[in-house]
Motif scaffolding. Structure first.
Motif, PDB file in Angstrom:
ATOM      1  N   THR A  88      38.099  47.170  37.662  1.00 49.50           N
ATOM      2  CA  THR A  88      39.304  46.270  37.582  1.00 49.50           C
ATOM      3  C   THR A  88      39.239  45.019  37.946  1.00 49.50           C
ATOM      4  O   THR A  88      39.763  43.988  37.204  1.00 49.50           O
ATOM      5  CB  THR A  88      40.591  47.329  38.252  1.00 49.50           C
ATOM      6  N   ILE A  89      38.799  44.677  39.099  1.00 51.40           N
ATOM      7  CA  ILE A  89      38.661  43.334  39.745  1.00 51.40           C
ATOM      8  C   ILE A  89      37.940  42.299  38.598  1.00 51.40           C
ATOM      9  O   ILE A  89      38.341  41.323  38.205  1.00 51.40           O
ATOM     10  CB  ILE A  89      38.282  43.176  41.064  1.00 51.40           C
ATOM     11  N   LEU A  90      36.937  42.845  38.415  1.00 51.17           N
ATOM     12  CA  LEU A  90      35.848  42.019  37.209  1.00 51.17           C
ATOM     13  C   LEU A  90      36.774  41.640  36.028  1.00 51.17           C
ATOM     14  O   LEU A  90      36.580  40.659  35.429  1.00 51.17           O
ATOM     15  CB  LEU A  90      34.625  42.714  37.304  1.00 51.17           C
ATOM     16  N   ASP A  91      37.176  42.987  35.624  1.00 50.18           N
ATOM     17  CA  ASP A  91      37.802  42.837  34.218  1.00 50.18           C
ATOM     18  C   ASP A  91      38.857  41.599  34.509  1.00 50.18           C
ATOM     19  O   ASP A  91      39.008  40.830  33.432  1.00 50.18           O
ATOM     20  CB  ASP A  91      38.659  43.682  33.988  1.00 50.18           C
ATOM     21  N   VAL A  92      39.787  41.577  35.315  1.00 48.27           N
ATOM     22  CA  VAL A  92      40.797  40.638  35.561  1.00 48.27           C
ATOM     23  C   VAL A  92      40.509  39.152  35.742  1.00 48.27           C
ATOM     24  O   VAL A  92      40.877  38.390  35.376  1.00 48.27           O
ATOM     25  CB  VAL A  92      42.093  41.162  36.626  1.00 48.27           C
ATOM     26  N   LEU A  93      39.348  39.176  36.751  1.00 48.83           N
ATOM     27  CA  LEU A  93      38.974  37.929  37.188  1.00 48.83           C
ATOM     28  C   LEU A  93      38.221  37.117  35.918  1.00 48.83           C
ATOM     29  O   LEU A  93      38.433  36.010  35.906  1.00 48.83           O
ATOM     30  CB  LEU A  93      38.113  37.853  38.331  1.00 48.83           C
ATOM     31  N   ARG A  94      37.755  37.832  35.090  1.00 46.48           N
ATOM     32  CA  ARG A  94      37.048  37.179  33.940  1.00 46.48           C
ATOM     33  C   ARG A  94      37.878  36.608  33.002  1.00 46.48           C
ATOM     34  O   ARG A  94      37.557  35.865  32.149  1.00 46.48           O
ATOM     35  CB  ARG A  94      36.150  38.145  33.338  1.00 46.48           C
ATOM     36  N   LEU A  95      38.936  37.241  33.065  1.00 49.93           N
ATOM     37  CA  LEU A  95      40.300  36.540  32.201  1.00 49.93           C
ATOM     38  C   LEU A  95      41.032  35.656  32.940  1.00 49.93           C
ATOM     39  O   LEU A  95      41.930  34.899  32.406  1.00 49.93           O
ATOM     40  CB  LEU A  95      41.342  37.847  31.858  1.00 49.93           C
ATOM     41  N   HIS A  96      40.616  35.191  34.243  1.00 48.86           N
ATOM     42  CA  HIS A  96      41.270  34.267  34.695  1.00 48.86           C
ATOM     43  C   HIS A  96      42.694  34.411  35.121  1.00 48.86           C
ATOM     44  O   HIS A  96      43.360  33.477  35.183  1.00 48.86           O
ATOM     45  CB  HIS A  96      40.951  32.981  34.390  1.00 48.86           C
ATOM     46  N   LYS A  97      43.072  35.600  35.460  1.00 51.78           N
ATOM     47  CA  LYS A  97      44.305  35.894  35.918  1.00 51.78           C
ATOM     48  C   LYS A  97      44.621  35.870  37.266  1.00 51.78           C
ATOM     49  O   LYS A  97      43.717  36.451  37.921  1.00 51.78           O
ATOM     50  CB  LYS A  97      44.711  37.258  35.290  1.00 51.78           C
ATOM     51  N   PRO A  98      45.868  35.431  37.765  1.00 53.67           N
ATOM     52  CA  PRO A  98      46.106  35.664  39.189  1.00 53.67           C
ATOM     53  C   PRO A  98      46.115  37.148  39.562  1.00 53.67           C
ATOM     54  O   PRO A  98      46.571  37.792  38.797  1.00 53.67           O
ATOM     55  CB  PRO A  98      47.547  35.008  39.295  1.00 53.67           C
ATOM     56  N   MET A  99      45.468  37.334  40.985  1.00 52.51           N
ATOM     57  CA  MET A  99      45.525  38.787  41.226  1.00 52.51           C
ATOM     58  C   MET A  99      45.865  39.014  42.769  1.00 52.51           C
ATOM     59  O   MET A  99      45.233  38.512  43.422  1.00 52.51           O
ATOM     60  CB  MET A  99      43.917  39.200  40.866  1.00 52.51           C
ATOM     61  N   ILE A 100      46.388  40.104  43.045  1.00 51.08           N
ATOM     62  CA  ILE A 100      46.692  40.657  44.071  1.00 51.08           C
ATOM     63  C   ILE A 100      45.970  42.019  44.280  1.00 51.08           C
ATOM     64  O   ILE A 100      46.340  42.807  43.187  1.00 51.08           O
ATOM     65  CB  ILE A 100      48.046  40.656  44.664  1.00 51.08           C
ATOM     66  N   VAL A 101      45.217  42.315  45.214  1.00 50.75           N
ATOM     67  CA  VAL A 101      44.568  43.792  45.378  1.00 50.75           C
ATOM     68  C   VAL A 101      45.086  44.202  46.562  1.00 50.75           C
ATOM     69  O   VAL A 101      45.035  43.455  47.684  1.00 50.75           O
ATOM     70  CB  VAL A 101      42.970  43.767  45.115  1.00 50.75           C
ATOM     71  N   VAL A 102      45.275  45.526  46.519  1.00 49.47           N
ATOM     72  CA  VAL A 102      45.779  46.590  47.577  1.00 49.47           C
ATOM     73  C   VAL A 102      44.763  47.439  47.748  1.00 49.47           C
ATOM     74  O   VAL A 102      44.828  48.295  46.729  1.00 49.47           O
ATOM     75  CB  VAL A 102      47.099  46.897  47.346  1.00 49.47           C
ATOM     76  N   THR A 147      38.632  29.538  40.336  1.00 49.59           N
ATOM     77  CA  THR A 147      38.237  30.343  38.887  1.00 49.59           C
ATOM     78  C   THR A 147      37.126  30.872  39.151  1.00 49.59           C
ATOM     79  O   THR A 147      36.084  30.429  39.510  1.00 49.59           O
ATOM     80  CB  THR A 147      38.129  29.180  37.943  1.00 49.59           C
ATOM     81  N   PHE A 148      37.181  32.245  38.735  1.00 46.43           N
ATOM     82  CA  PHE A 148      36.139  32.991  38.819  1.00 46.43           C
ATOM     83  C   PHE A 148      34.849  32.648  37.686  1.00 46.43           C
ATOM     84  O   PHE A 148      35.288  32.333  36.560  1.00 46.43           O
ATOM     85  CB  PHE A 148      36.370  34.782  38.444  1.00 46.43           C
ATOM     86  N   PRO A 149      33.628  32.721  38.133  1.00 45.88           N
ATOM     87  CA  PRO A 149      32.726  32.244  37.361  1.00 45.88           C
ATOM     88  C   PRO A 149      32.560  33.150  36.082  1.00 45.88           C
ATOM     89  O   PRO A 149      32.567  34.350  36.157  1.00 45.88           O
ATOM     90  CB  PRO A 149      31.478  32.098  38.032  1.00 45.88           C
ATOM     91  N   ASP A 150      32.292  32.597  34.824  1.00 45.46           N
ATOM     92  CA  ASP A 150      32.048  33.426  33.814  1.00 45.46           C
ATOM     93  C   ASP A 150      30.752  34.248  33.874  1.00 45.46           C
ATOM     94  O   ASP A 150      29.797  33.794  34.372  1.00 45.46           O
ATOM     95  CB  ASP A 150      32.208  32.628  32.465  1.00 45.46           C
ATOM     96  N   LEU A 151      30.796  35.149  33.182  1.00 50.73           N
ATOM     97  CA  LEU A 151      29.541  35.960  33.173  1.00 50.73           C
ATOM     98  C   LEU A 151      28.170  35.055  32.672  1.00 50.73           C
ATOM     99  O   LEU A 151      28.414  34.727  31.530  1.00 50.73           O
ATOM    100  CB  LEU A 151      29.538  37.432  32.147  1.00 50.73           C
ATOM    101  N   ASP A 152      27.054  35.315  33.067  1.00 46.39           N
ATOM    102  CA  ASP A 152      25.741  34.522  32.710  1.00 46.39           C
ATOM    103  C   ASP A 152      24.714  35.458  32.502  1.00 46.39           C
ATOM    104  O   ASP A 152      24.023  36.105  33.501  1.00 46.39           O
ATOM    105  CB  ASP A 152      25.209  33.417  33.618  1.00 46.39           C
TER     106      ASP A 152
END
Length: 167
Positions: A88-102, A147-152
């Motif tokens: 979930t974290i990777l999916d959301v961060l790759r979309l550059h969405k603000p995220m709070i995780v618990v 900004t989370f780096p894009d997948l290389d």
């Protein structure tokens, strides 16, 4: 504005109840959110009364258990609040969405906490607990996030090749 909450495939009622608590609903309202979409997974919570509470704060609420993919919800969301599952974290961060995780600390070896703490320290997301979620929503400024780096894919392939002895 839309906030999307997901607990993944696990049972994490504590997160759902924290989001639907009066302090969190107040914080979401104060931040300008008008729609709350929740993926509840295997929850046994009776949501009817809690949805009425959300409406008091101007939050239109949609709750569902599972979908084949959450991508559409991620795409529409202005912010995501989630368990700290790595997928979930990777999916959301790759979309550059603000995220709070618990992190769900009831899981074996507390692996979610480790990942969430590292990504929080690198300013890719914010890590909360069910106890401090409302306060973190209230003080959260997405502009501070990196900004989370894009997948290389080429870099990943070279690491695998090197580890396998092909390079």
């Amino acid at each position: 504005m839309i906030v999307f909450v997901t607990v993944g495939s696990t049972h994490f009622d504590a997160l759902l109840l924290s989001v639907l608590s009066t302090p969190s609903l107040q914080s979401l309202h104060q931040k300008g959110y008008t729609r709350l979409v929740m993926q509840s997974g295997n929850s046994k919570i009776e949501f009817q009364a809690l949805v009425k509470d959300a409406a008091k704060y101007g939050l239109e609420t949609e709750i569902y258990t599972f979908k084949p993919t959450l991508k559409e919800d991620y795409d529409r969301a202005d912010m995501v609040i989630s368990h700290a599952g790595s997928g979930t974290i990777l999916d959301v961060l790759r979309l550059h969405k603000p995220m709070i995780v618990v992190p769900n600390t009831s899981l074996l070896h507390n692996h979610q906490q480790e990942l969430a703490s590292v990504l929080d320290s690198q300013q890719y997301l914010k890590c909360a607990t069910v106890q401090n979620l409302a306060a973190l929503i209230s003080s959260f400024d997405p502009k501070i996030l990196q900004t989370f780096p894009d997948l290389d894919a080429a870099r990943f392939r070279s690491i695998v090749d090197e580890e396998m002895g092909f390079a």
